[in-house]
Design a protein around this motif. Structure first.
Motif: not given
Ligand code: 1QQ
Length: 375
Positions: A48-50, A106-109, A128-132, A178-180, A230-232, A254-257
């Motif tokens: 759903a993110y993508g 999509t994911l920082s990972t 556009t969504s990578t927040t780590a 990486v993000l969580t 966490a991711l969603y 965090g941003n995953g929510f």
């Molecule tokens: C990251 C995120 C995710 C929630 C993106 C979907 O912020 O992996 O950096």
């Protein structure tokens, strides 16, 4: 005869971008064509993110192309949320000399696997969504227009603590992403700086479905608030199971929510989630209302933060392309880096000197199944 004429015209126009098959519109002298590669999480648990991201991009693409100044082609590849798949998708895109720049993954990972190589090849890449932590620091060609957790989480926590008076917190995070992981680091640092008592720190892994052990421990410590990174998918299930166990305290996420999927999956159990975001879909601002309408007409659903950020991202790329004057990787990179005071859907946007975001963030909460402003 006509096709020969068109060919002559095309060759006369520019030596650059003749790869825009499918474009049947007449070429004018000033029109700049460019191909952007997109790597997006389109299949699997976080699809759903993508989906939101690619829909936001496509909506922007159709508007930009209709406007007529530039013509953008998007080549979209699925990464399935996997670093390795994202990397091979990026290699495919980068080996095409007519790929001007990349958007995603999509994911920082995934982004940490892809961006160093793009940077090495001198190909601009923007998340556009990578927040780590550490994304724009990867290199000169690396940018993002998503609000880093390092900024978003403290904003959400400060507001949540101020309003709830919470003093004791429990923490839970995914330690295989990486993000969580990065979101957790920021939460812990912020909690320490704010003088909060951390009662327990629990971990989980992607795809986990039973959080009974972690939530029992959390419940027994009796926290005022839970900090969750966490991711969603996992985040929504954690909230659902927590509420079923009688844990009623608010969550700061965090941003995953920041996905309506949290509400979709957890239902009423998502109420009480507090999160920071640049996007507020319930806003009555004209540009937000119009975007909601256009998006809903195109895709039959309301846009989310990820759609909005991707939509702005393509406009930011289009703006840089116009200023670059031609589809040249170096000129595009220079123009993009100079983006300043861009007025997008999400407000005023600039890159700082390393390609990170300068923009405002809001705090929202889920109440009655909706993201509303957290006052
Ligand atoms: C990251 C995120 C995710 C929630 C993106 C979907 O912020 O992996 O950096």
């Amino acid at each position: 005869f006509f096709s020969v004429l068109m060919l002559l015209l095309l060759t006369a126009c520019s030596g650059e971008s003749t790869g825009n098959e499918g474009s049947t519109t007449e070429q004018t002298d000033e029109k700049i064509s460019a191909k952007f590669g997109v790597i997006s999480y389109l299949t699997g648990a976080g699809a759903a993110y993508g989906e939101a991201i690619t829909q936001g991009l496509k909506l922007a693409q159709s508007e930009i192309n209709e406007n007529g100044e530039v013509n953008i082609e998007l080549v979209i590849e699925d990464s399935a949320g996997e670093a390795e798949q994202a990397l091979s998708a990026s290699q495919k895109l980068m080996s095409d000399d007519s790929t001007l720049a990349i958007i995603g993954p999509t994911l920082s990972t995934e982004f940490f696997a892809v961006a160093p190589e793009a940077d090495l090849n001198g190909i601009t890449i923007m998340g556009t969504s990578t927040t780590a932590e550490g994304i724009p620091e990867i290199g000169d060609y690396v940018f993002r227009n998503a609000i880093p957790e390092a900024l978003a989480i403290p904003t959400a926590m400060e507001k949540a603590i101020e309003r709830t008076g919470a003093k004791k917190v429990a923490m839970i995070y995914g330690n295989d992403d990486v993000l969580t992981q990065s979101g957790f680091d920021t939460m812990k640092k912020t909690a320490e700086e704010m003088g909060l008592e951390i009662l327990t720190i629990e971990t989980f892994q992607k795809g986990q479905s039973d959080y009974n052990a972690q939530l029992t421990k959390i419940k027994n410590t009796n926290p005022d608030l839970i900090l969750a990174s966490a991711l969603y998918n996992e985040g929504a299930v954690i909230m659902d199971q927590a509420r079923k166990m009688g844990i009623e305290v608010p969550f700061v996420g965090g941003n995953g929510f920041n996905s309506p999927q949290v509400i979709e999956i957890a239902g009423d159990a998502a109420n009480g989630l507090i999160v920071a975001t640049p996007w507020f879909g319930e806003s009555d601002e004209q540009k937000v209302v119009e975007f909601n309408e256009k998006y809903e007409a195109a895709y039959g659903k309301r846009p989310d933060q990820f759609a909005a950020q991707a939509y702005d991202a393509l406009y930011i790329y289009a703006d840089a392309l116009k200023r670059a004057g031609e589809a040249d990787r170096e000129l595009f990179h220079e123009a993009l880096a100079e983006t300043k005071d861009f007025e997008g859907l999400l407000g005023n946007f600039s890159f700082d000197e390393i390609g990170d975001v300068v923009m405002d963030v809001k705090v929202v909460e889920i109440k009655d199944g909706k993201f509303i402003e957290f006052e």
